[in-house]
Scaffold this motif. Structure first.
Motif, PDB file in Angstrom:
ATOM      1  N   ARG A 168     -44.714   7.777  10.244  1.00 50.90           N
ATOM      2  CA  ARG A 168     -44.811   7.891   8.579  1.00 50.90           C
ATOM      3  C   ARG A 168     -44.083   9.091   8.041  1.00 50.90           C
ATOM      4  O   ARG A 168     -44.199  10.128   8.550  1.00 50.90           O
ATOM      5  N   VAL A 169     -43.168   8.889   7.097  1.00 53.72           N
ATOM      6  CA  VAL A 169     -42.473  10.079   6.476  1.00 53.72           C
ATOM      7  C   VAL A 169     -43.339  10.802   5.667  1.00 53.72           C
ATOM      8  O   VAL A 169     -43.944  10.374   4.834  1.00 53.72           O
ATOM      9  N   ILE A 170     -43.565  12.146   6.314  1.00 57.29           N
ATOM     10  CA  ILE A 170     -44.696  13.015   5.474  1.00 57.29           C
ATOM     11  C   ILE A 170     -43.585  14.027   4.580  1.00 57.29           C
ATOM     12  O   ILE A 170     -44.209  14.277   3.589  1.00 57.29           O
ATOM     13  N   PHE A 262     -39.616  14.850   8.273  1.00 61.59           N
ATOM     14  CA  PHE A 262     -41.078  15.447   8.876  1.00 61.59           C
ATOM     15  C   PHE A 262     -41.681  14.024   9.110  1.00 61.59           C
ATOM     16  O   PHE A 262     -42.283  13.407   8.060  1.00 61.59           O
ATOM     17  N   MET A 263     -42.097  13.786  10.291  1.00 61.60           N
ATOM     18  CA  MET A 263     -42.904  12.425  10.604  1.00 61.60           C
ATOM     19  C   MET A 263     -44.109  12.683  11.088  1.00 61.60           C
ATOM     20  O   MET A 263     -44.195  13.655  12.002  1.00 61.60           O
ATOM     21  N   MET A 264     -45.043  11.999  11.037  1.00 59.00           N
ATOM     22  CA  MET A 264     -46.474  11.893  11.723  1.00 59.00           C
ATOM     23  C   MET A 264     -47.083  10.426  11.916  1.00 59.00           C
ATOM     24  O   MET A 264     -46.719   9.607  10.921  1.00 59.00           O
ATOM     25  N   ALA A 272     -47.901  12.003  19.078  1.00 62.35           N
ATOM     26  CA  ALA A 272     -46.836  13.086  19.512  1.00 62.35           C
ATOM     27  C   ALA A 272     -45.753  12.699  18.310  1.00 62.35           C
ATOM     28  O   ALA A 272     -45.106  11.653  18.425  1.00 62.35           O
ATOM     29  N   ASP A 273     -45.609  13.620  17.570  1.00 58.78           N
ATOM     30  CA  ASP A 273     -44.594  13.547  16.422  1.00 58.78           C
ATOM     31  C   ASP A 273     -44.170  14.879  15.909  1.00 58.78           C
ATOM     32  O   ASP A 273     -43.913  15.794  16.788  1.00 58.78           O
ATOM     33  N   PHE A 279     -38.026  17.843  13.931  1.00 60.84           N
ATOM     34  CA  PHE A 279     -37.445  17.218  12.620  1.00 60.84           C
ATOM     35  C   PHE A 279     -36.827  15.974  13.214  1.00 60.84           C
ATOM     36  O   PHE A 279     -36.338  15.850  14.307  1.00 60.84           O
ATOM     37  N   VAL A 280     -36.567  14.792  12.291  1.00 55.24           N
ATOM     38  CA  VAL A 280     -35.720  13.548  12.382  1.00 55.24           C
ATOM     39  C   VAL A 280     -34.698  13.814  11.583  1.00 55.24           C
ATOM     40  O   VAL A 280     -34.649  13.699  10.489  1.00 55.24           O
ATOM     41  N   PRO A 281     -33.216  13.750  12.382  1.00 56.47           N
ATOM     42  CA  PRO A 281     -32.085  14.009  11.652  1.00 56.47           C
ATOM     43  C   PRO A 281     -31.867  12.417  10.929  1.00 56.47           C
ATOM     44  O   PRO A 281     -32.234  11.642  11.511  1.00 56.47           O
TER      45      PRO A 281
END
Length: 306
Positions: A168-170, A262-264, A272-273, A279-281
């Protein structure tokens, strides 16, 4: 959470098959079929010539039309490898276009997004909502929308681009994310939580605390395991822009860099996130998870994803 595509890079496999069958189809339409037509015309001309000579010699022939049709059909018949290629090409091309630019199916193999997504859920991912990307290389060519906080998003795992993850996008670019005592704060505003009935984890057969989290207006359920620490510092790895984060035993604070997210996982103590690998580009984005279309062990799972 790792998501497994069929045979690894299925998009590349489809592309190769589409190219091969497409070349064969084009070759047959514009060259090989014309060769067969020319061969059939020659054979029919030879047959007609023989019949004409025989008829001139007083020999009667019955069923000439049927014989000519048989000769023609035999010569014009496509070889098996061309016939199969021509049949498969439009199907492969359609599947490639659909899953590359519209929707792609995935299967959930682990529990990091429980209770939102369960193991065995078959989901559809919208490939165009965040922009049109070239297949295989995943290069964005037409921007449309940006990911929003609360979206459930599929992306290429930054540590291994051959793996697809879902979280999920945090936090979006510029956000300040703080996670302490298992509670989120976004840009200085604490995220609100409402207690729900405890959730029985099917894997561990342990009850976990369940909450309704309102992430800047997007409500969804999360799980917390009271036995687990807020953060396992020993599991935090090096990653690009790690200097944008500050870690303590009670949690962390990160400022999301431009062009990153930032994903969680919703199963907060079993995921594991971005807390651990960064971070996810934007270039890693695959698409937005929009629906569960089937779960073979639980058909009632069919529906939208929140």
């Amino acid at each position: 959470m790792t998501m497994q595509s069929i045979l690894g890079n299925f998009a590349l496999i489809l592309f190769v098959l589409m190219v091969i069958t497409g070349i064969i189809w084009v070759l047959d339409v514009f060259y090989l079929s014309k060769q067969r037509r020319a061969s059939a015309d020659r054979a029919l001309a030879e047959y007609d010539s023989r019949i004409a000579v025989s008829t001139a010699n007083g020999i009667r022939h019955d069923g000439n039309a049927e014989k000519r049709a048989e000769i023609e059909a035999k010569i014009l018949r496509q070889p098996t490898w061309i016939e199969y290629s021509g049949s498969f090409f439009p199907v492969i091309a359609l599947v490639f276009v659909l899953r590359s630019f519209l929707f792609e199916p995935f299967k959930i193999p682990s529990s990091s997004m429980v209770p939102t997504l369960l193991v065995g859920d078959l989901i559809l991912v919208n490939k165009f909502t965040y922009g049109i990307r070239l297949p295989i290389i995943n290069e964005k060519i037409i921007p449309i929308n940006d990911p929003q906080r609360g979206d459930v998003m599929v992306f290429k795992y930054p540590k291994d681009m051959s793996q697809d993850y879902i979280k999920r996008v945090i936090g979006v670019p510029g956000d300040k994310i703080t996670y302490e005592n298992k509670r989120l704060t976004v840009n200085g505003k604490p995220v609100t939580y409402a207690g729900l009935d405890d959730y029985l984890d099917d894997e561990s057969l342990v009850y976990k605390k369940q909450y309704r989290e309102s992430l800047t207006g997007v409500e969804h359920r999360i799980l917390n395991d009271e036995r687990a620490p807020t953060l396992n510092l020993s599991d935090v790895r090096d990653f690009p822009h790690k200097d944008a984060c500050t870690y303590t035993y009670d949690g962390f604070t990160c400022v999301v860099p431009a062009g990153n997210y930032f994903m969680m996982g919703d199963n907060r103590d079993n995921s594991a996130d971005s807390r651990y690998w960064g971070f996810v580009p934007d270039k890693n984005i695959v698409g937005k998870a929009v629906a569960v279309w089937m779960n073979l062990s639980n058909p009632r799972r069919i529906g939208g994803i929140q």
